[in-house]
Structure formats: C-alpha cells, structure tokens
Design an enzyme around this catalytic site. Structure first.
Site, PDB file in Angstrom:
ATOM      1  N   LYS A  81      16.097  46.064 -20.054  1.00 20.13           N
ATOM      2  CA  LYS A  81      16.615  46.485 -18.783  1.00 20.13           C
ATOM      3  C   LYS A  81      17.717  47.416 -19.154  1.00 20.13           C
ATOM      4  O   LYS A  81      18.426  47.465 -20.275  1.00 20.13           O
ATOM      5  CB  LYS A  81      17.159  45.326 -18.238  1.00 20.13           C
ATOM      6  CG  LYS A  81      17.825  45.710 -16.651  1.00 20.13           C
ATOM      7  CD  LYS A  81      18.212  44.589 -16.079  1.00 20.13           C
ATOM      8  CE  LYS A  81      18.808  44.582 -14.676  1.00 20.13           C
ATOM      9  NZ  LYS A  81      19.060  43.118 -14.212  1.00 20.13           N
ATOM     10  N   SER A 156      17.284  42.240  -9.555  1.00 20.93           N
ATOM     11  CA  SER A 156      17.312  43.684  -9.988  1.00 20.93           C
ATOM     12  C   SER A 156      16.552  43.736 -11.250  1.00 20.93           C
ATOM     13  O   SER A 156      16.438  45.165 -11.522  1.00 20.93           O
ATOM     14  CB  SER A 156      18.886  43.915  -9.993  1.00 20.93           C
ATOM     15  OG  SER A 156      19.381  43.030 -11.256  1.00 20.93           O
ATOM     16  N   SER A 180      19.021  37.675 -10.894  1.00 21.21           N
ATOM     17  CA  SER A 180      18.109  38.990 -11.163  1.00 21.21           C
ATOM     18  C   SER A 180      16.999  38.881 -12.405  1.00 21.21           C
ATOM     19  O   SER A 180      16.449  39.769 -12.603  1.00 21.21           O
ATOM     20  CB  SER A 180      18.959  40.142 -11.508  1.00 21.21           C
ATOM     21  OG  SER A 180      19.382  40.866 -10.392  1.00 21.21           O
TER      22      SER A 180
HETATM   23  N1  GLN Z   1      20.343  40.193  -5.881  1.00 21.94           N
HETATM   24  C1  GLN Z   1      21.799  39.666  -6.173  1.00 21.94           C
HETATM   25  C2  GLN Z   1      22.636  40.902  -5.770  1.00 21.94           C
HETATM   26  O1  GLN Z   1      21.999  41.814  -5.287  1.00 21.94           O
HETATM   27  C3  GLN Z   1      21.544  39.424  -7.743  1.00 21.94           C
HETATM   28  C4  GLN Z   1      21.795  40.595  -8.448  1.00 21.94           C
HETATM   29  C5  GLN Z   1      21.652  40.210 -10.044  1.00 21.94           C
HETATM   30  O2  GLN Z   1      21.460  38.941 -10.305  1.00 21.94           O
HETATM   31  N2  GLN Z   1      21.896  41.081 -10.834  1.00 21.94           N
HETATM   32  O3  GLN Z   1      23.782  40.991  -6.153  1.00 21.94           O
END
Ligand code: GLN
Length: 487
Positions: A81, A156, A180
C-alpha cells in the site's frame, strides 16, 4: 504454465514451483507484470509499478533460490500500500501532498520482506492518507472492483485488495485504522488480517491515527496470510508501541478442526441496513463453523453502537495532530508563491490536501480545542475503555467472535461520495476491533448478487493463532476463496 495461470497462483503454490525449479522468480515476476499490462487500465490498483526494480529483485531472488536458502516469500512478487515507506520508490499516500516524496529509508515491514528477498512490483492505491472506505478519496484516481468495474473495491486499502483479487500481485500489505484491510478484502473476495495492535511494526507507515493504525496482509487464502504474518510480525525497537512477544509459527494453526472452541455471535452485529444476502451468507458460514465442531453461542456487545461515534472523535483528533507535519517545509508539496509564511502554510495545506482529509483535520481540531476537549475527546476515550472491557468480558466466555465484515457488498462508484455519514457506516462492524486493539480477519464466505461477502472473525489480543485456525477450517470446508473475477 502460461502467464495468466502463473499469476493466479497462491504464494504456497508458487513456492513449490520455485523450489522445484519449475519456474524462476523472473518468470513469475514477468507473469505478474504481464497480468498488470492486461488488466490494470481497467482496475487501477497501482499508484506506481516498478518493472526494472522488480526484475532486478527477482534476479537476486533466483540467485538465493539457486543457493538453496530460500525463505517462504523469496522471489514472490508483491505490492505494498502506498503509505508504507520504500527507499528510492515514491510513497505518495495517494495525496498531492506527497506526490513526489521519495523516502530515504524502508519501513520495517518493507525491510522484513526484503530480508526474505521478496519482489516489490509496485505501490497500491488508497484513499488519501487512508481516510475512506471506497478508494474514491485517492487524489489520483479511484480503484475499481475486479468483480464489477462499476463498483468500488472498498477502502482505504482498495488498491491492495483489488490487486490481489485481480492477480496483479501474489499478496499486498494494507493498513487498518477502522477497517481498511478487512472491508476491502471482504468486498473483493480475498483474505485480510488486521493483527493485534502492536504486533506488526508501524515504523515507516505514514501515520493516520496512531492509537488505532495497524499493518497486515491481504492475500488469496488463509495459508498465504499466515506466511506473510510470519514474515512481518515481531518486536521492533523503532516503534514505541511494538509488543515484545514471542511470535508463533502461524502456519501451525492451520489444518485443525474446531472442536473445543466456543464462537460467539453478537446480536448487535446484525445491524440495521444489513443486506439480506450478506446476512444469509453470514448465518450460513456460522452454521458451517458449528458443523466443524465449534460450539456456537450468542454473545452481547451492547456498546457496539457507540463505536462509530468514538472512532470519529478519536481518529480525526489524532489525524489532526499527525498531519500537522505537512507544512511545506519538511516534507512533500510546498506552495512557494505566497508572500508570507502563514500564506505559504495556508496555500500548501489548502492545495495539498483533498476534501476528506481537510474534513477530518477540522473535525479533529474542533474536538481537541479548549473547552471542547472534555466534552468530546475525553468522553470518547472513556467510552473506548468501556468497549475494550466489553470485549475482554466477552472473551472470558468465547474464543472468537464472528460477524459479517461489511453490512453490504461492494457499492457503485459515486453512490456514497456525497454523504460522508453513509460512507462512514461502511465500517460499523470493523472499527470496534481497532478501538479495542484486538485482531480480526476477513475471509471469503459467500456471494450475494454475484459479489463477494466476507466473514469477520475477531479474537483476543494476540489470539491470531485461534483466528487462523477458524478461518482456515472454514476455508477448507468451502470453495469461496478459489473463485476469481473474470476480467
Ligand atoms: N474507513 C475508515 C476511515 O475512513 C477507516 C480507514 C482505515 O482503516 N484506514 O477512517
């Protein structure tokens, strides 16, 4: 074996071909690069692909294999990532702010994979600074779900999950602050593990919310997930939250039945708005776990409904502090046109950050400001403690807790972009684990409307071995993990 077949293999399948000298790492890498050429303009899972570096690393790996001292991940092409530092390779966080940032060092996870002579194919797309649930917040382009290109891959870590599902790499690493890793794994029909807080070093992971962030593997099956965890888990003095614990061989948890295990099903996790197809796949998978010898019991986590509110105070608060470093002086993008220092700061941050990142910084700054701190941040911390205790209590009675990973299957691009709260609800089932610091995995557990459904298995802190045991047993009893999208 042709390139398409080669790239669709799992790590453990490729390993035996490499060790048996049936294929070389260079051939494997070329197969993956060929696959990328074939599908990437539709999937868009990569921010960058580094062909020359990958081939060079594959050649090194082949030399190591020839000497007979290959490690489990030697010569296997992977993706990271794009919020994990890679020396000499741009690490953008899918943000204009870091578009041209080339780290002078490797993250600990990068280094650990390199120690095994892994091959870095490229960097995976993400929601800017890992804030989002659909990868639509990437400053560059959205990633598409390989099962249906009109739908999101989740986020994400949408790039990593889509790349693994589309066989554009053998595995990837994601980061998980509120879901994420697990949510995109679920939406793309692959395996994703968020380890116990502190089990995998975050040195070199660009910080989002430091008390919640954790790195973990995204793979095609559970065996691969255990292999990658073996490589990346373990104490690191460069991460102050790193746990000093003995790391078991996670592959030892595979291939066992489930007798003697008690698995809890929390009533609160069949949330309102859950799609019927997701609910039925979840119930069916739980039945299978019962038939494999586990005792299924009902459990209750009554404070679950507060997790989302707690998360959206804590995560933005921490992000507002962490992202203060992007001032145009030390890192990345810098607006040089303004005449004053404050002007330059304003322009740099105004132009460097996208709308969701700005929204989070503003929310967090507000929650931390004088007079509001007690009402918001402190209160959220208190509820966090309650949620954590509730899990501890539940785990006195059960060995694991299962639920759906996401209340819905992959949704269409654009469906939730104008309504942040709807987008945030995508993570209701995953973020309690981050709040409590416990591990959770998502494994393929069915299909609904032609799209993958994931089952989430949560365990006690450092209970990864139990999670692996359950996940692998379910996988062996079903064939969901063998299905691949036709691209
Ligand atoms: N979707 C969640 C957020 O927007 C979690 C994101 C993540 O785990 N990095 O914060």
């Amino acid at each position: 074996m042709d390139g398409a077949t080669l790239s669709s293999l799992t790590i453990h399948e490729a390993r035996s071909l490499l060790d048996g000298r049936t294929v070389s790492s260079v051939e494997l890498t070329k197969a993956v690069l060929g696959r990328i050429e074939e599908v990437e303009d539709r999937v868009k899972a990569y921010v960058s692909v580094n062909k020359d570096l990958a081939i060079e690393q594959a050649e090194q790996a082949d030399k190591r294999i020839a000497k007979g001292n290959a490690a489990p991940l030697t010569g296997i092409p992977m993706q990271l990532k794009d919020n994990m530092a890679t020396r000499g390779v741009a690490t953008t966080c899918s943000s204009r702010m870091l578009e041209n940032y080339i780290p002078p060092y490797d993250a600990t996870v990068t280094q650990r994979l390199y120690e095994q002579s892994a091959v870095l194919v490229g960097k995976g797309n993400l929601d800017e600074f890992a804030m989002g649930s659909s990868t639509e917040n990437s400053a560059f382009f959205p990633t598409r779900n390989p099962w249906d290109l009109d739908r999101v891959p989740g986020g994400s870590s949408g790039g990593p999950a889509a790349a693994v599902a589309a066989s554009e790499c053998f595995y990837s690493l994601g980061s998980d602050t509120g879901g994420s890793i697990r949510q995109p794994a679920s939406l793309c029909g692959v395996v994703g593990l968020k380890p116990t807080y502190g089990l995998v070093s975050r040195y070199g992971l660009v910080a989002f919310a430091s008390s919640l962030d954790q790195i973990g593997p995204i793979t095609k099956d559970v065996t691969d997930c255990a292999l990658v965890m073996n490589a990346i888990a373990g104490y690191d003095p460069r991460d102050s939250t790193s746990l000093k614990v003995e790391i078991p061989d996670y592959t030892k948890s595979l291939g066992q039945d489930l007798s003697g295990l008690r698995i809890g099903v929390p009533t609160e996790y069949f949330v309102e708005g859950m799609e019927p197809g997701v609910e039925s796949a979840t119930r069916k998978s739980i039945e299978i776990l019962g038939s494999l010898g586990a005792e299924i019991v009902e459990t209750s986590l009554p404070h679950t409904s507060y997790a989302l509110a707690v998360y959206y105070i804590l995560a933005p608060s921490e992000c507002s502090a962490n992202l203060a470093r992007y001032d145009g002086v030390k890192y990345g993008f810098s607006d040089r046109e303004a005449e004053t220092m404050w002007g330059a700061l304003e322009q740099t941050r105004g132009r460097g950050f996208g709308p969701e990142v700005k929204r989070r910084i503003m929310l967090g700054t507000y929650a931390l400001s004088a007079g509001y701190y007690d009402a918001f941040y402190l209160k959220a911390q208190r509820v966090r403690t309650i949620i954590r205790r509730e899990f501890e209590q539940a785990f006195e009675d059960v060995d694991a807790i299962v639920s759906a990973t996401s209340p819905t299957v992959a949704f269409e691009l654009g469906a939730k972009t104008s309504d942040p709260v709807q987008m945030y609800l995508s993570d209701v089932l995953t973020l309690p684990a981050n709040i409590a610091g416990i591990p959770g995995i998502s494994v393929p557990a069915g299909m609904s409307e032609g799209l993958p459904v994931g089952l989430q298995i949560l365990g006690r802190a450092l209970g990864e071995h139990t999670i692996f045991r359950i996940a692998h047993a379910l996988e062996q009893a079903t064939d969901w993990h063998t299905r691949r999208p036709s691209l």
